[in-house]
Design an enzyme around this catalytic site. Sequence first.
Site, PDB file in Angstrom:
ATOM      1  N   GLU A   1       0.817  -1.215   0.000  1.00 45.42           N
ATOM      2  CA  GLU A   1       0.000   0.000   0.000  1.00 45.42           C
ATOM      3  C   GLU A   1       0.849   1.264   0.000  1.00 45.42           C
ATOM      4  OE1 GLU A   1      -3.849  -1.876  -0.008  1.00 45.42           O
ATOM      5  OE2 GLU A   1      -3.098   0.108  -0.489  1.00 45.42           O
TER       6      GLU A   1
ATOM      7  N   ARG B   1       0.331   3.680  -3.298  1.00 45.95           N
ATOM      8  CA  ARG B   1      -0.359   4.946  -3.022  1.00 45.95           C
ATOM      9  C   ARG B   1       0.638   6.095  -2.860  1.00 45.95           C
ATOM     10  NH1 ARG B   1      -5.874   3.784   0.419  1.00 45.95           N
ATOM     11  NH2 ARG B   1      -5.932   1.532   0.169  1.00 45.95           N
TER      12      ARG B   1
ATOM     13  N   ASP C   1      -4.206 -10.276  -8.374  1.00 44.26           N
ATOM     14  CA  ASP C   1      -4.583  -9.381  -9.470  1.00 44.26           C
ATOM     15  C   ASP C   1      -3.466  -8.565 -10.105  1.00 44.26           C
ATOM     16  OD1 ASP C   1      -4.355  -7.938  -7.102  1.00 44.26           O
ATOM     17  OD2 ASP C   1      -6.393  -7.144  -7.145  1.00 44.26           O
TER      18      ASP C   1
ATOM     19  N   GLU D   1     -12.476  -0.750 -10.196  1.00 41.60           N
ATOM     20  CA  GLU D   1     -12.018  -1.696 -11.213  1.00 41.60           C
ATOM     21  C   GLU D   1     -12.942  -1.779 -12.429  1.00 41.60           C
ATOM     22  OE1 GLU D   1      -9.990  -2.291  -7.543  1.00 41.60           O
ATOM     23  OE2 GLU D   1     -12.162  -2.459  -7.926  1.00 41.60           O
TER      24      GLU D   1
ATOM     25  N   THR E   1      -1.236   0.441 -10.273  1.00 45.50           N
ATOM     26  CA  THR E   1      -2.490  -0.180  -9.857  1.00 45.50           C
ATOM     27  C   THR E   1      -3.337   0.730  -8.969  1.00 45.50           C
ATOM     28  OG1 THR E   1      -3.396  -2.337  -9.202  1.00 45.50           O
ATOM     29  CG2 THR E   1      -1.738  -1.330  -7.741  1.00 45.50           C
TER      30      THR E   1
END
Length: 639
Positions: free
Chosen positions: A268, A272, A401, A535, A621
């Site tokens: 994360e 981010r 993913d 998504e 992502t």
Amino acid sequence: MVLLRKLPGMPGWPAALGLRLPQKFLFLLFLSGLLTLCFGALFLLPDSSRFKRLFLPRRATASASSSSSASSSSASSSSTRDTDLPRSPPAAAEPRHASPAAPRRLREKLRTAARMAGPAARTAPGSRQQVQGGESRAQPASGAPPARETRAPFRFDYERFRRSLRHPVRGGRSGEDPETRARRMKIKEMMKFAWDNYKQYALGKNELRPLTKNGHIGNMFGGLRGATVIDALDTLYIMELEEEFQEAKQWVEKSFDLNVNGEASLFEVNIRYIGGLLATYYLTGEEVFKSKALELGEKLLPAFNTPTGIPRGVINLGSGMSWSWGWASAGSSILAEFGTLHLEFLHLSQLSGNPVFAEKVMNIRKVLSRVEKPQGLYPNFLSPVTGSWVQHHVSIGGLGDSFYEYLIKSWLMSDKKDSEAKKMYDDALEAIEKHLVKKSAGGLTYIAEWRGGILDHKMGHLACFSGGMIALGAEHSTGERRQRHMELAAEITSTCHESYTRSDTKLGPEAFRFDAGSEATATRLSERYYILRPEVVESYMYLWRLTHQPKYRHWGWEVVQALEKHCRVEAGFSGIRDVYTTTPTHDNMQQSFFLAETLKYLYLLFCEDDVLSLEDWVFNTEAHPLPINHTDLRAAGQP
């Protein structure tokens, strides 16, 4: 002194010549020690050159003096040079898997630092300048010692990078119809509303709680603050919300503290914080974003200190200690976490000139290439100690993913030079097509999960990104493969759209199933919620850009209307706990990724294709745009 003292039974000093043999021996021993001490002091004191001149020839004295001076100067300049080197973990902390080339690279770094230090850039008196191969080298006059070669500190050539882009970052905005523009302006208003409420009630906290009008910190970011600020920066910039962007930038400059001590998710923090800072630097050229990204990147490096180099999932940003998630099987690392570092870490190396970031993620590739893949598939859990799979659970949704996403995007980001990433992607997608892609009785195509050979016929909201990913890969394929993959991408995106249209709110559940007669609907209470996830609209955006079929914009506008109706509250946007009721309960959380991803993808869906053109950018992502490497972007003349 002992020499003047009267020994028992002996006459005074004038009679010393009459000493007995043992006493003479003690006396001579003491005298020789005293002489040794005196002469040793002359030669071993730190500044003894003036004494040495009494005993040494003139030439030898000069040599000794200059050697002492050079040692002192070298120690002084080395302490200065160390601060010029990119910071990296000490050699003692390197994992056992470090490559044999590591000592050579260390020596090269030290030699580079030596050339950068001191007054070597000056030409020595009596020397002449000579240009060779584009470099200016000082040639010493006859008899003078050779001057040290100089090399400028690494500098990323930002202006050259901007010239390499094929389209303006914000596009040309030509030829659009009024309805498209009005819809884009509506999405821009939603972004401003989300930001303004965050700023008013939660600035500096990680996320906004819009119902209670306060901030949420959470425990995912290791004490870091301002996740929404960092996630929102590039979206504010692209939407031309200039005042709001300056507010966010000012917070980063004045309040974003990296000296924290807490347990952070490696994944994360990377997607981010580092992703958001890198993207904003590339969009604006503002150095503060680059320096923060590099500093934070260095704090993540100790997580890679494992026997295999596969990083653990949790790291203390203060101490550097790392460990695996408590819920992960047998202390394993997660495929979607260690597999979702490649894009950001390559850019960290490119901006810093420090290869360590790229080396860490390239080593992950090596480990994955060695391990056997069951049926060609990549399970979700890998031991960072042994480099072996811990259990055979395969998912294109959560836990797996973005690993697949980063394979195709690594190839694209390299300007299609990273052939290893492309082959890994092609092989993985072939295995997914063969073992996981299924069609329901009602004709809906979906990607199931695989548990040791047994299929679980469900698809998570997170897996709905795959429509866009497969379309992006198909765009760069040829012939039958291109057509087959584009059809597969469209079918999966249509299935995810069905999961939205079959709910009362027209928003999709966290997961939906294809069993017991149900299709594209959640059958468990724990899967009925929606937390502002991006998504599905991400796939709409890619399919629109690659096909220009109007239905994708139409579907995207349905999502905008549903968000406004069911998720907009007085002080921001909130997720909902049940998509199958027209009066849903809100979860009181405005996720930072709502500003980073959901609103950005919706905005781009109604932009012209040259806004953040896919010819110039790939999205990490978290939807942070990172540039495709069209050229070598180091400063001109740099090695």
